[in-house]
Motif scaffolding. Structure first.
Motif, PDB file in Angstrom:
ATOM      1  N   ILE A  23       0.858  -1.193   0.000  1.00 28.85           N
ATOM      2  CA  ILE A  23       0.000   0.000   0.000  1.00 28.85           C
ATOM      3  C   ILE A  23       0.889   1.237   0.000  1.00 28.85           C
ATOM      4  O   ILE A  23       1.934   1.253   0.636  1.00 28.85           O
ATOM      5  CB  ILE A  23      -0.908   0.029   1.252  1.00 28.85           C
ATOM      6  CG1 ILE A  23      -1.782  -1.215   1.296  1.00 28.85           C
ATOM      7  CG2 ILE A  23      -1.744   1.301   1.290  1.00 28.85           C
ATOM      8  CD1 ILE A  23      -2.545  -1.380   2.598  1.00 28.85           C
ATOM      9  N   SER A  24       0.456   2.262  -0.705  1.00 31.24           N
ATOM     10  CA  SER A  24       1.187   3.525  -0.718  1.00 31.24           C
ATOM     11  C   SER A  24       0.198   4.677  -0.841  1.00 31.24           C
ATOM     12  O   SER A  24      -0.860   4.538  -1.460  1.00 31.24           O
ATOM     13  CB  SER A  24       2.163   3.546  -1.903  1.00 31.24           C
ATOM     14  OG  SER A  24       2.918   4.742  -1.908  1.00 31.24           O
ATOM     15  N   HIS A  25       0.560   5.809  -0.251  1.00 33.57           N
ATOM     16  CA  HIS A  25      -0.264   7.015  -0.398  1.00 33.57           C
ATOM     17  C   HIS A  25       0.632   8.240  -0.341  1.00 33.57           C
ATOM     18  O   HIS A  25       1.683   8.238   0.306  1.00 33.57           O
ATOM     19  CB  HIS A  25      -1.352   7.089   0.685  1.00 33.57           C
ATOM     20  CG  HIS A  25      -0.808   7.099   2.075  1.00 33.57           C
ATOM     21  ND1 HIS A  25      -0.482   8.254   2.740  1.00 33.57           N
ATOM     22  CD2 HIS A  25      -0.509   6.087   2.917  1.00 33.57           C
ATOM     23  CE1 HIS A  25      -0.031   7.960   3.942  1.00 33.57           C
ATOM     24  NE2 HIS A  25      -0.028   6.641   4.077  1.00 33.57           N
ATOM     25  N   SER A  26       0.224   9.264  -1.062  1.00 31.50           N
ATOM     26  CA  SER A  26       0.999  10.497  -1.103  1.00 31.50           C
ATOM     27  C   SER A  26       0.125  11.612  -1.662  1.00 31.50           C
ATOM     28  O   SER A  26      -0.434  11.470  -2.748  1.00 31.50           O
ATOM     29  CB  SER A  26       2.238  10.302  -1.984  1.00 31.50           C
ATOM     30  OG  SER A  26       2.976  11.496  -2.118  1.00 31.50           O
ATOM     31  N   PHE A  29      -3.239  10.845  -3.261  1.00 33.41           N
ATOM     32  CA  PHE A  29      -3.234   9.674  -4.133  1.00 33.41           C
ATOM     33  C   PHE A  29      -3.009   8.429  -3.284  1.00 33.41           C
ATOM     34  O   PHE A  29      -2.228   8.453  -2.337  1.00 33.41           O
ATOM     35  CB  PHE A  29      -2.108   9.763  -5.172  1.00 33.41           C
ATOM     36  CG  PHE A  29      -2.298  10.845  -6.195  1.00 33.41           C
ATOM     37  CD1 PHE A  29      -2.972  10.591  -7.375  1.00 33.41           C
ATOM     38  CD2 PHE A  29      -1.782  12.118  -5.981  1.00 33.41           C
ATOM     39  CE1 PHE A  29      -3.138  11.579  -8.320  1.00 33.41           C
ATOM     40  CE2 PHE A  29      -1.941  13.123  -6.922  1.00 33.41           C
ATOM     41  CZ  PHE A  29      -2.626  12.858  -8.093  1.00 33.41           C
ATOM     42  N   VAL A  30      -3.699   7.338  -3.630  1.00 35.63           N
ATOM     43  CA  VAL A  30      -3.560   6.080  -2.909  1.00 35.63           C
ATOM     44  C   VAL A  30      -3.478   4.953  -3.933  1.00 35.63           C
ATOM     45  O   VAL A  30      -4.171   4.984  -4.954  1.00 35.63           O
ATOM     46  CB  VAL A  30      -4.769   5.812  -1.978  1.00 35.63           C
ATOM     47  CG1 VAL A  30      -4.648   4.466  -1.277  1.00 35.63           C
ATOM     48  CG2 VAL A  30      -4.933   6.932  -0.966  1.00 35.63           C
ATOM     49  N   MET A  31      -2.634   3.972  -3.646  1.00 36.06           N
ATOM     50  CA  MET A  31      -2.593   2.785  -4.496  1.00 36.06           C
ATOM     51  C   MET A  31      -2.306   1.574  -3.635  1.00 36.06           C
ATOM     52  O   MET A  31      -1.737   1.677  -2.556  1.00 36.06           O
ATOM     53  CB  MET A  31      -1.555   2.914  -5.615  1.00 36.06           C
ATOM     54  CG  MET A  31      -0.120   2.804  -5.190  1.00 36.06           C
ATOM     55  SD  MET A  31       1.075   2.915  -6.567  1.00 36.06           S
ATOM     56  CE  MET A  31       0.724   1.442  -7.485  1.00 36.06           C
ATOM     57  N   CYS A  32      -2.750   0.423  -4.118  1.00 34.35           N
ATOM     58  CA  CYS A  32      -2.441  -0.826  -3.432  1.00 34.35           C
ATOM     59  C   CYS A  32      -2.334  -1.921  -4.486  1.00 34.35           C
ATOM     60  O   CYS A  32      -2.839  -1.796  -5.592  1.00 34.35           O
ATOM     61  CB  CYS A  32      -3.485  -1.172  -2.383  1.00 34.35           C
ATOM     62  SG  CYS A  32      -5.121  -1.486  -3.033  1.00 34.35           S
ATOM     63  N   CYS A  42       4.660  -1.526  -4.117  1.00 32.86           N
ATOM     64  CA  CYS A  42       4.173  -0.426  -4.939  1.00 32.86           C
ATOM     65  C   CYS A  42       4.429   0.886  -4.211  1.00 32.86           C
ATOM     66  O   CYS A  42       4.492   0.940  -2.985  1.00 32.86           O
ATOM     67  CB  CYS A  42       2.701  -0.590  -5.302  1.00 32.86           C
ATOM     68  SG  CYS A  42       1.545  -0.545  -3.935  1.00 32.86           S
ATOM     69  N   ASP A  43       4.615   1.926  -4.990  1.00 35.17           N
ATOM     70  CA  ASP A  43       4.817   3.247  -4.408  1.00 35.17           C
ATOM     71  C   ASP A  43       4.244   4.296  -5.331  1.00 35.17           C
ATOM     72  O   ASP A  43       4.320   4.177  -6.554  1.00 35.17           O
ATOM     73  CB  ASP A  43       6.297   3.533  -4.160  1.00 35.17           C
ATOM     74  CG  ASP A  43       6.466   4.797  -3.332  1.00 35.17           C
ATOM     75  OD1 ASP A  43       5.942   4.834  -2.202  1.00 35.17           O
ATOM     76  OD2 ASP A  43       7.083   5.758  -3.818  1.00 35.17           O
ATOM     77  N   ILE A  44       3.661   5.319  -4.728  1.00 35.40           N
ATOM     78  CA  ILE A  44       3.168   6.474  -5.464  1.00 35.40           C
ATOM     79  C   ILE A  44       3.710   7.721  -4.780  1.00 35.40           C
ATOM     80  O   ILE A  44       3.779   7.783  -3.551  1.00 35.40           O
ATOM     81  CB  ILE A  44       1.621   6.488  -5.553  1.00 35.40           C
ATOM     82  CG1 ILE A  44       1.155   7.569  -6.527  1.00 35.40           C
ATOM     83  CG2 ILE A  44       0.978   6.644  -4.180  1.00 35.40           C
ATOM     84  CD1 ILE A  44      -0.275   7.406  -6.996  1.00 35.40           C
TER      85      ILE A  44
END
Length: 142
Positions: A23-26, A29-32, A42-44
């Motif tokens: 999981i990543s968030h910034s 924005f969020v992604m998994c 994963c990274d955003i």
């Protein structure tokens, strides 16, 4: 029953399962991502409005010589900076390491990173998938 705990580097993982997730968030924005029978990272990274001086001072902290050379000639230095960070963090998450590892040692300049734009903001994201081999070595790719 699914049990999620953190490994020694603080990465969340599913205990006693062949399922892995990241999981990543910034910056809104969020992604998994999830995978069965392998590893995933994963990274955003939402683009931040750095001055060129600040970006130029950050780049040598995590880019190797080849990446710094490419960064120096990049048409969009901001995109290059945030893409490079996203690729390296995705790789580290997949490998189960820590972002405090020497990021310059990771040669990620040829690995893909994608851009997303929403609401006038840009973000850069990368996904790394790994598989453990029978000899207990691992292979990672984007």
């Amino acid at each position: 029953e699914i049990v999620i705990k953190r490994n020694e580097n603080g990465r969340p993982c599913v205990i006693n399962s062949d399922i892995d997730f990241s999981i990543s968030h910034s910056g809104g924005f969020v992604m998994c991502g999830a995978v069965k029978g392998g590893r995933i990272g994963c990274d955003i990274q939402a683009e931040k409005n750095f001055s060129s001086g600040k970006a130029d001072s950050l780049a040598p902290r995590f880019m190797n010589e080849k990446e710094l050379e490419l960064y120096g000639t990049a048409e969009d230095k901001s995109a290059f900076l945030f893409s490079a960070w996203a690729k390296k963090e995705a790789y580290i998450k997949c490998a189960g390491g820590s972002v405090w590892n020497d990021l310059r040692a990771l040669p990620c300049e040829k690995l893909p990173c994608r851009k997303i734009e929403r609401g006038g903001k840009r973000a850069f994201y990368a996904v790394c998938i790994g598989e453990e081999r029978a000899d207990k070595t691992a292979r990672y790719g984007f």
